[in-house]
Design an enzyme around this catalytic site. Structure first.
Site, mmCIF file in Angstrom:
data_model
loop_
_atom_site.group_PDB
_atom_site.id
_atom_site.type_symbol
_atom_site.label_atom_id
_atom_site.label_comp_id
_atom_site.label_asym_id
_atom_site.label_seq_id
_atom_site.Cartn_x
_atom_site.Cartn_y
_atom_site.Cartn_z
ATOM 1 N N LYS A 1 -11.994 -7.550 -6.546
ATOM 2 C CA LYS A 1 -13.031 -6.543 -6.518
ATOM 3 C C LYS A 1 -12.585 -5.336 -7.193
ATOM 4 O O LYS A 1 -13.503 -4.688 -7.575
ATOM 5 C CB LYS A 1 -12.737 -6.140 -4.815
ATOM 6 C CG LYS A 1 -13.776 -6.589 -4.110
ATOM 7 C CD LYS A 1 -13.927 -6.066 -2.864
ATOM 8 C CE LYS A 1 -13.116 -6.542 -1.393
ATOM 9 N NZ LYS A 1 -13.301 -6.018 -0.200
ATOM 10 N N LYS B 1 0.859 -1.430 0.041
ATOM 11 C CA LYS B 1 0.009 0.159 0.123
ATOM 12 C C LYS B 1 0.978 1.117 -0.028
ATOM 13 O O LYS B 1 0.667 2.255 -0.699
ATOM 14 C CB LYS B 1 -1.078 0.137 0.991
ATOM 15 C CG LYS B 1 -2.091 -0.991 1.118
ATOM 16 C CD LYS B 1 -3.259 -0.468 0.180
ATOM 17 C CE LYS B 1 -4.087 -1.582 -0.596
ATOM 18 N NZ LYS B 1 -4.534 -2.560 0.206
ATOM 19 N N LYS C 1 -6.812 -14.035 -10.190
ATOM 20 C CA LYS C 1 -8.066 -14.132 -9.642
ATOM 21 C C LYS C 1 -8.976 -13.242 -10.055
ATOM 22 O O LYS C 1 -8.674 -12.164 -10.238
ATOM 23 C CB LYS C 1 -7.966 -14.514 -8.022
ATOM 24 C CG LYS C 1 -7.075 -15.346 -7.563
ATOM 25 C CD LYS C 1 -7.196 -15.694 -5.991
ATOM 26 C CE LYS C 1 -6.616 -14.359 -5.400
ATOM 27 N NZ LYS C 1 -6.752 -14.463 -3.926
#
Ligand code: TRP
Length: 336
Positions: free
Chosen positions: A202, A117, A199
């Site tokens: 979101k 992050k 995968k």
């Protein structure tokens, strides 16, 4: 350590930073639905956590209500599990503080998610981003949960929660069990994205991810775009990743008959991927459509949503208050 409840306690959270997709369903929600029958469950929307990466709160309410609606549409039952928002349980922030006194700057800086992050948002490396795992530990320990249904990407956070629990217990007295990841002893299902890379996600790769809110046409369009090739030329050719993914997705929809038929076709070198994708799209629609429609109905009923979240806040608040009484006493901060 005193017994906390009759049944083992389960706690998990999801950040409202995007919308749910098939990976969220098969990787998490499906397990939650099963757990609510056997355990004392607390399922939470981690809205405070989302502030560490999404300080703009204009869409927060919408995302929170969307996620809660989808939780319920997927089968979570507010009468069985506590469904709540992190921000509604103020005790979380109090426990977070105590745990912060037990967490070291060095270990927090070494956390993989923090490093990722920090790289992604170099202009906003805030202190709450650094202490993200401490807040997560507070979520879990607040209910003295033993089981945390999460994927591999959360294992490091969970390990830190165990460390903070052990340090607290060692310094102030045995209050917290050390929480472990739990998924019914099964391998977690990874739901591959439709383009053969990674995968479903979101926020990334939206064209290769099937969201629980996608309409039928969009599902067809995304599935038909999935990467294929001209098919195997010799019997028993090993499958390339992107083909294996399509088979894996077909298996998830539960249409075993179709799965077996196309597998046979593959091995006989007469597979027609166009037909396979058409079938997959229809099976996906059969799966997603009822969830989507139910979620929409719930989302449109704000009175109901408010009621659910108040009930969840009350139930988790009660558990939080019990724990914090013990914590304050143990820390020595309750003078009378
Ligand atoms: N960090 C988790 C994630 O990104 C979300 C989360 C917050 C969580 N608090 C939690 C998960 C407590 C399990 C338990 O997915």
């Amino acid at each position: 350590m005193e017994k906390v409840a009759d049944r083992p306690i389960v706690m998990s959270g999801i950040r409202p930073t995007g919308i749910l997709h098939l990976g969220s369903y098969f990787g998490a929600l499906k397990n939650y639905v099963r757990m609510q029958e056997e355990y004392e469950c607390y399922f939470m929307v981690a809205d405070l956590h989302s502030l560490t990466t999404h300080p703009d709160t204009k869409t927060l309410r919408q995302h929170v209500l969307h996620v809660v609606s989808e939780y319920i549409a997927c089968g979570l039952d507010p009468d069985k599990a506590a469904l709540y928002c992190q921000s509604d349980v103020y005790e979380t922030s109090e426990l977070y503080f105590y745990l912060n006194t037990l967490a070291y700057k060095g270990e927090l800086e070494k956390t993989t998610t923090f490093k990722d992050k920090a790289r992604q948002q170099p202009q906003n490396i805030n202190a709450a981003l650094l202490t993200y795992p401490v807040l997560q530990a507070a979520d879990i320990l607040l209910h003295r949960a033993l089981y945390v249904p999460v994927g591999k990407d959360q294992e490091q956070h969970l390990e830190m929660a165990r460390n903070f629990a052990a340090r607290f217990n060692h310094r102030y007295g045995e209050i917290f069990p050390e929480p472990v990841a739990f998924n019914f002893g099964e391998e977690l299902v990874k739901v591959p994205s439709l383009d053969g890379t990674g995968k479903m996600s979101k926020s990334e790769n939206q064209n290769a991810t099937l969201y629980l809110s996608d309409d039928d046409e969009l599902i067809r369009k995304k599935v038909m775009k999935a990467k294929t090739d001209q098919g195997p030329q010799e019997p028993n050719t090993p499958m390339p990743d992107y083909i294996e993914n399509i088979f894996q997705l077909m298996r998830l929809t539960g249409n075993e008959e179709a799965y077996n038929k196309f597998l046979l076709d593959y091995n006989n070198c007469n597979i027609r991927y166009g037909d396979m994708k058409k079938q997959l799209a229809e099976d996906m629609i059969r799966f997603i459509m009822p969830v989507r429609e139910k979620a929409r109905e719930i989302r449109n009923n704000e009175t109901y949503l408010k009621e659910i979240l108040e009930k969840g806040a009350a139930k988790s608040g009660k558990s939080a208050k019990n724990t914090m009484e013990l914590v304050r006493k143990a820390v020595g901060i309750k003078y009378f």
